[in-house]
Design a protein around this motif. Structure first.
Motif, PDB file in Angstrom:
ATOM      1  N   SER A  64      -4.873   6.461  -1.884  1.00  0.00           N
ATOM      2  CA  SER A  64      -4.077   5.236  -1.725  1.00  0.00           C
ATOM      3  C   SER A  64      -4.077   4.426  -3.011  1.00  0.00           C
ATOM      4  N   TYR A  65      -2.965   3.744  -3.225  1.00  0.00           N
ATOM      5  CA  TYR A  65      -2.838   2.830  -4.352  1.00  0.00           C
ATOM      6  C   TYR A  65      -1.934   1.670  -3.932  1.00  0.00           C
ATOM      7  N   PHE A 123      -0.373  12.430  -1.664  1.00  0.00           N
ATOM      8  CA  PHE A 123      -1.164  13.453  -0.989  1.00  0.00           C
ATOM      9  C   PHE A 123      -1.647  14.511  -1.976  1.00  0.00           C
ATOM     10  N   GLN A 144      -5.302  15.529   2.000  1.00  0.00           N
ATOM     11  CA  GLN A 144      -5.679  14.157   2.307  1.00  0.00           C
ATOM     12  C   GLN A 144      -4.964  13.224   1.327  1.00  0.00           C
ATOM     13  N   ALA A 145      -4.808  11.981   1.749  1.00  0.00           N
ATOM     14  CA  ALA A 145      -4.049  11.024   0.942  1.00  0.00           C
ATOM     15  C   ALA A 145      -4.976  10.153   0.108  1.00  0.00           C
ATOM     16  N   SER A 164     -10.698   6.477  -2.089  1.00  0.00           N
ATOM     17  CA  SER A 164      -9.889   7.449  -1.341  1.00  0.00           C
ATOM     18  C   SER A 164      -9.807   8.805  -2.030  1.00  0.00           C
ATOM     19  N   LYS A 195       0.837  -1.202   0.000  1.00  0.00           N
ATOM     20  CA  LYS A 195       0.000   0.000   0.000  1.00  0.00           C
ATOM     21  C   LYS A 195       0.870   1.249   0.000  1.00  0.00           C
ATOM     22  N   CYS A 196       0.528   2.187  -0.878  1.00  0.00           N
ATOM     23  CA  CYS A 196       1.279   3.440  -1.005  1.00  0.00           C
ATOM     24  C   CYS A 196       0.303   4.619  -0.979  1.00  0.00           C
ATOM     25  N   TYR A 197       0.857   5.811  -0.759  1.00  0.00           N
ATOM     26  CA  TYR A 197       0.018   6.999  -0.645  1.00  0.00           C
ATOM     27  C   TYR A 197       0.569   8.144  -1.501  1.00  0.00           C
TER      28      TYR A 197
END
Length: 296
Positions: A254-255, A194, A251-252, A241, A190-192
């Protein structure tokens, strides 16, 4: 009997004097009296966003022991602009309005806010036409509360007109490379990324992000590189998200990077904001290119 009373009289006087002094509150000693001033005094550049009825709040502060209340007023003092030479021209009165020219501060109040409404589109058009920078020199006054030093009573508000938008916090090429190990990484990593607004957000913003092969091709052409697009099988984007919640400016999204779907090598995941439910997207901050390395 009279002699006895005469002997007690000095003692009685001392007791009464001590009782009187005990009523005095020593906490008030050396305390400054109440006075008012503008919090953002002096040269005061403020972002003014291009939406209808943009309102700026100019804070007035009341300091001191908190024993006085009263009325404070805000007005325009054109003479203050002379301190800045020809740096600023006076903004025409038609392009702003003091919504609350007078405020009442209670004894225990610490601050209050003058509301000033700006016509952002009108200011932008005027500056484009004349090539000048405009300002409004406000002065605070009060007939009921002591005012601070003169320099703290004036705020030269310089409107900086901006388009309200969202953008990637780290736009362009991401400085960090994400690594996926075919042996040690989990099945999905999981990555973010912003996403942020350039204004104080007061709505639930919905936006969309897509993987843009065109953005990667443009980057490669402009920078003389040949980054390869990360194949679709190697990532998954969480569309749930794609939100910046009310009262949040960042806010982030996600992928996920998926292991074992592509051969080892170096790739690029080009993310692009394609739409937003309110206002606009910063063209200079709409894309984020994430380097991804697949290795053993």
């Amino acid at each position: 009997m009279m002699n006895k009373l005469n002997r007690l009289l000095p003692i009685l006087i001392c007791v009464l004097m001590l009782a009187g002094s005990a009523c005095e509150d020593p906490r008030m000693n050396n305390m400054a009296g109440d006075q008012v001033y503008l919090n953002n005094f002096g040269e005061n550049e403020q972002n003014v966003f291009k939406w209808e009825h943009f309102t700026y709040q100019l804070p007035v502060i009341k300091s001191g022991v908190g024993q006085l209340g009263g009325v404070v007023a805000l007005h325009v003092d054109e003479a203050v602009l002379a301190n800045y030479g020809d740096k600023y021209a006076l903004l025409p009165a038609a392009l702003y309005k003091i919504k609350t020219p007078e405020l009442t501060l209670g004894k225990s109040d610490y601050n209050a806010f003058f509301e000033i409404e700006f016509d952002a589109a009108g200011i932008e058009a005027l500056e484009e036409k004349t090539g000048l920078r405009y300002a409004v020199p406000f002065r605070l006054s009060s007939g009921t509360i002591k005012t601070a030093a003169d320099q703290q009573l004036c705020s030269v508000v310089v409107p900086n007109v901006l388009e309200p938008y969202i953008q990637f916090k780290t736009a362009g090429l991401s400085p960090a490379t994400l690594s996926v190990s075919t042996t040690n990484s989990p099945a999905e990593t999981k990555c973010y990324a912003f996403v942020q607004t350039n204004y104080h957000n007061k709505a639930d913003l919905q936006y969309k992000v897509a993987v843009s092969e065109a953005a990667l091709a443009k980057y490669n052409k402009e920078n003389g590189t040949d980054h390869k697009l990360l194949p679709a099988a190697a990532y998954k984007i969480d569309e749930t998200s794609f939100t910046i919640a009310n009262q949040n400016n960042e806010q982030a999204l996600s992928y996920y990077l998926i292991k074992g779907k592509v051969s080892n090598g170096e790739y690029m995941l080009p993310l692009e904001i394609t739409s937003v439910s309110k206002y606009g997207i910063n063209p200079a901050g709409s894309t984020m290119l994430v380097p991804v390395k697949i290795e053993d």
